[in-house]
Design a protein around this motif. Structure first.
Motif, mmCIF file in Angstrom:
data_model
loop_
_atom_site.group_PDB
_atom_site.id
_atom_site.type_symbol
_atom_site.label_atom_id
_atom_site.label_comp_id
_atom_site.label_asym_id
_atom_site.label_seq_id
_atom_site.Cartn_x
_atom_site.Cartn_y
_atom_site.Cartn_z
ATOM 1 N N HIS A 1 -49.262 -28.004 28.528
ATOM 2 C CA HIS A 1 -48.160 -28.114 29.122
ATOM 3 C C HIS A 1 -48.158 -28.826 30.627
ATOM 4 C CE1 HIS A 1 -45.414 -25.565 26.070
ATOM 5 N NE2 HIS A 1 -46.409 -25.280 25.933
ATOM 6 N N ALA A 2 -48.718 -30.065 30.121
ATOM 7 C CA ALA A 2 -48.579 -30.874 31.614
ATOM 8 C C ALA A 2 -47.099 -30.936 32.248
ATOM 9 C CB ALA A 2 -49.199 -32.303 31.211
ATOM 10 N N GLY A 3 -47.138 -30.861 33.300
ATOM 11 C CA GLY A 3 -45.506 -31.138 34.025
ATOM 12 C C GLY A 3 -44.696 -29.732 33.923
ATOM 13 N N ILE A 4 -45.324 -28.355 33.494
ATOM 14 C CA ILE A 4 -44.493 -27.444 33.488
ATOM 15 C C ILE A 4 -43.852 -27.085 34.657
ATOM 16 C CG2 ILE A 4 -46.448 -25.782 34.027
ATOM 17 C CD1 ILE A 4 -45.379 -23.864 31.660
ATOM 18 N N GLU A 5 -44.354 -27.401 35.840
ATOM 19 C CA GLU A 5 -43.582 -26.737 37.098
ATOM 20 C C GLU A 5 -42.261 -27.656 37.141
ATOM 21 O OE1 GLU A 5 -47.524 -25.972 37.369
ATOM 22 O OE2 GLU A 5 -46.709 -27.818 37.173
ATOM 23 N N ALA A 6 -42.370 -28.962 36.909
ATOM 24 C CA ALA A 6 -41.041 -29.707 36.721
ATOM 25 C C ALA A 6 -40.135 -29.210 35.770
ATOM 26 C CB ALA A 6 -41.199 -31.175 36.584
ATOM 27 N N GLY A 7 -40.611 -28.748 34.639
ATOM 28 C CA GLY A 7 -39.726 -28.250 33.651
ATOM 29 C C GLY A 7 -39.197 -26.947 33.811
ATOM 30 N N LEU A 8 -39.914 -26.262 34.436
ATOM 31 C CA LEU A 8 -39.240 -24.807 35.139
ATOM 32 C C LEU A 8 -38.507 -25.005 36.190
ATOM 33 C CD1 LEU A 8 -42.596 -22.676 35.440
ATOM 34 C CD2 LEU A 8 -40.775 -22.401 33.377
ATOM 35 N N ARG A 9 -38.419 -25.806 37.002
ATOM 36 C CA ARG A 9 -37.584 -26.104 37.996
ATOM 37 C C ARG A 9 -36.276 -26.485 37.459
ATOM 38 N NH1 ARG A 9 -40.646 -28.982 40.862
ATOM 39 N NH2 ARG A 9 -40.029 -31.166 40.079
ATOM 40 N N TYR A 10 -36.368 -27.460 36.283
ATOM 41 C CA TYR A 10 -35.019 -27.828 35.817
ATOM 42 C C TYR A 10 -34.482 -26.734 35.048
ATOM 43 C CZ TYR A 10 -32.109 -30.763 32.505
ATOM 44 O OH TYR A 10 -31.312 -31.395 31.752
ATOM 45 N N GLU A 11 -35.461 -25.921 33.945
ATOM 46 C CA GLU A 11 -34.818 -25.361 32.950
ATOM 47 C C GLU A 11 -34.166 -23.931 33.608
ATOM 48 O OE1 GLU A 11 -38.156 -26.759 30.021
ATOM 49 O OE2 GLU A 11 -38.248 -24.856 30.689
ATOM 50 N N ARG A 12 -35.131 -23.603 34.664
ATOM 51 C CA ARG A 12 -34.551 -22.361 35.166
ATOM 52 C C ARG A 12 -34.482 -22.075 36.729
ATOM 53 N NH1 ARG A 12 -39.425 -18.699 31.898
ATOM 54 N NH2 ARG A 12 -39.073 -19.737 29.758
ATOM 55 N N GLY A 13 -34.591 -23.312 37.547
ATOM 56 C CA GLY A 13 -34.570 -23.330 38.907
ATOM 57 C C GLY A 13 -35.585 -22.559 39.622
ATOM 58 N N VAL A 14 -36.750 -22.413 38.942
ATOM 59 C CA VAL A 14 -37.905 -21.753 39.534
ATOM 60 C C VAL A 14 -38.805 -22.808 40.077
ATOM 61 C CG1 VAL A 14 -40.129 -20.391 38.950
ATOM 62 C CG2 VAL A 14 -38.005 -19.860 37.626
ATOM 63 N N GLU A 15 -39.076 -22.592 41.314
ATOM 64 C CA GLU A 15 -39.874 -23.597 42.366
ATOM 65 C C GLU A 15 -41.149 -23.169 42.421
ATOM 66 O OE1 GLU A 15 -39.141 -26.467 43.667
ATOM 67 O OE2 GLU A 15 -36.999 -26.711 43.244
ATOM 68 N N LEU A 16 -42.206 -23.900 41.872
ATOM 69 C CA LEU A 16 -43.652 -23.309 41.904
ATOM 70 C C LEU A 16 -44.479 -24.754 42.241
ATOM 71 C CD1 LEU A 16 -43.988 -21.387 38.497
ATOM 72 C CD2 LEU A 16 -44.186 -20.497 40.638
ATOM 73 N N GLU A 17 -45.276 -24.497 43.252
ATOM 74 C CA GLU A 17 -46.344 -25.833 43.445
ATOM 75 C C GLU A 17 -47.085 -26.078 42.259
ATOM 76 O OE1 GLU A 17 -49.853 -26.670 46.663
ATOM 77 O OE2 GLU A 17 -48.832 -24.716 46.760
ATOM 78 N N SER A 18 -47.184 -27.311 42.047
ATOM 79 C CA SER A 18 -47.975 -28.083 41.062
ATOM 80 C C SER A 18 -49.241 -27.424 40.948
ATOM 81 C CB SER A 18 -47.877 -29.611 41.152
ATOM 82 O OG SER A 18 -48.663 -29.874 39.928
ATOM 83 N N ALA A 19 -49.618 -27.098 39.751
ATOM 84 C CA ALA A 19 -50.972 -26.604 39.371
ATOM 85 C C ALA A 19 -51.560 -27.912 38.636
ATOM 86 C CB ALA A 19 -51.185 -25.180 38.730
ATOM 87 N N ALA A 20 -51.311 -29.029 38.619
ATOM 88 C CA ALA A 20 -51.848 -30.033 37.745
ATOM 89 C C ALA A 20 -53.421 -30.321 38.077
ATOM 90 C CB ALA A 20 -50.931 -31.464 38.069
ATOM 91 N N ASP A 21 -53.547 -30.187 39.453
ATOM 92 C CA ASP A 21 -55.017 -30.562 39.716
ATOM 93 C C ASP A 21 -56.038 -29.463 39.423
ATOM 94 O OD1 ASP A 21 -54.271 -32.966 40.861
ATOM 95 O OD2 ASP A 21 -54.220 -32.297 42.893
ATOM 96 N N VAL A 22 -55.373 -28.282 39.361
ATOM 97 C CA VAL A 22 -56.053 -26.933 38.897
ATOM 98 C C VAL A 22 -56.384 -27.176 37.371
ATOM 99 C CG1 VAL A 22 -56.214 -24.637 38.677
ATOM 100 C CG2 VAL A 22 -55.369 -25.795 40.742
ATOM 101 N N ARG A 23 -55.652 -27.484 36.595
ATOM 102 C CA ARG A 23 -55.579 -27.485 35.175
ATOM 103 C C ARG A 23 -56.612 -28.444 34.779
ATOM 104 N NH1 ARG A 23 -49.938 -26.198 35.170
ATOM 105 N NH2 ARG A 23 -49.445 -28.452 35.575
#
Length: 257
Positions: A32-54
């Motif tokens: 699920h690359a890019g999940i944070e962008a998806g959650l922001r668009y789908e649910r209005g949830v703002e999360l810092e990207s964890a792409a580097d961590v993944r």
């Protein structure tokens, strides 16, 4: 080689090493690359990207297991439809970094509709299988949102993603926590469409349901009464499966935990 030895979880990780006749394959599901962008668009949830961590976790697994190939059991990206923006940026980085080291195969999931085109436009080396899955010798791989191809069901072991299995554990004072988990057990072939009763010459394959690599992607509480499953063949295809935590703890039949 026993069926269990064909696919062995990496202790403490949502990943496994599958031993085919020709390769050692590192298997992960639901990146699920890019999940944070998806959650922001789908649910209005703002999360810092964890792409580097993944990506760092994935590269540590490559270091730890030294596989001949990485295989992603679907949902490499999060958006349903062509990836865009932060999602495609993360996709490109993951594929570029992995394929610098080993070949990479994607068994496409329901979120991966635009992945093949996105990587082809950038000349990245990603092998994309059909939606019915792919078989490497004794091991079959399928995402799980569609019916597996007949050839996949002729394997000794079938690895499936899509379900994001999780277990809800409660203590004596009513506290609870949810953990990612593995499901393993013999397949009931009658749950599948088509004539597959002789798929393994009278011995049904083992089904391994792989936990989601992405810890922000939610999941199916497999031990909660009334919880519906995502896959069209679960839970019917796994009537007697056992549940395992990421650390290897066996909890027994997943419906009785």
């Amino acid at each position: 080689m026993s069926r269990r030895a064909r696919v062995e979880p990496v202790p403490g990780e949502p990943a496994a090493v599958a031993r085919t006749d020709a390769e050692r394959v590192l298997v992960v599901a639901d990146y699920h690359a890019g999940i944070e962008a998806g959650l922001r668009y789908e649910r209005g949830v703002e999360l810092e990207s964890a792409a580097d961590v993944r990506l760092a976790r994935l590269e540590r697994l490559l270091d730890q297991t030294s596989p001949d190939r990485l295989l992603v059991l679907g949902d490499l990206v999060h958006r349903i439809g062509p990836p865009d923006g932060d999602e495609v940026d993360e996709l490109v980085r993951v594929v570029d970094r992995v394929t610098d080291r080993v070949p990479m195969t994607l068994v496409p999931g329901n979120h991966d509709g635009g992945v093949a085109d996105a990587v082809a436009e950038r000349s990245l080396e990603l092998d994309v299988a059909g939606s019915g899955g792919v078989r490497h010798g004794p091991v079959g791989f399928v995402h799980g949102h569609t019916w597996p191809a007949s050839d996949v069901l002729h394997a000794e072991v079938v690895c499936v993603g899509h379900e994001h299995p999780t277990v809800r554990l409660e203590d004596e004072v009513g506290g609870s926590r949810v953990e990612r988990a593995w499901l393993r057990g013999r397949v009931d072939l009658s749950a599948f469409e088509g004539d597959v009763e002789d798929a393994s010459r009278g011995q049904p394959p083992e089904l391994v349901v792989v936990p989601a690599f992405n810890d922000r992607s939610g999941g199916t509480w497999v031990n909660v009464e009334g919880q519906s499953f995502l896959s069209p063949f679960l839970p019917d295809a796994l009537p007697d499966g056992d549940l395992y935590l990421l650390d290897g703890t066996r909890l027994g039949h997943y419906r009785r935990v």
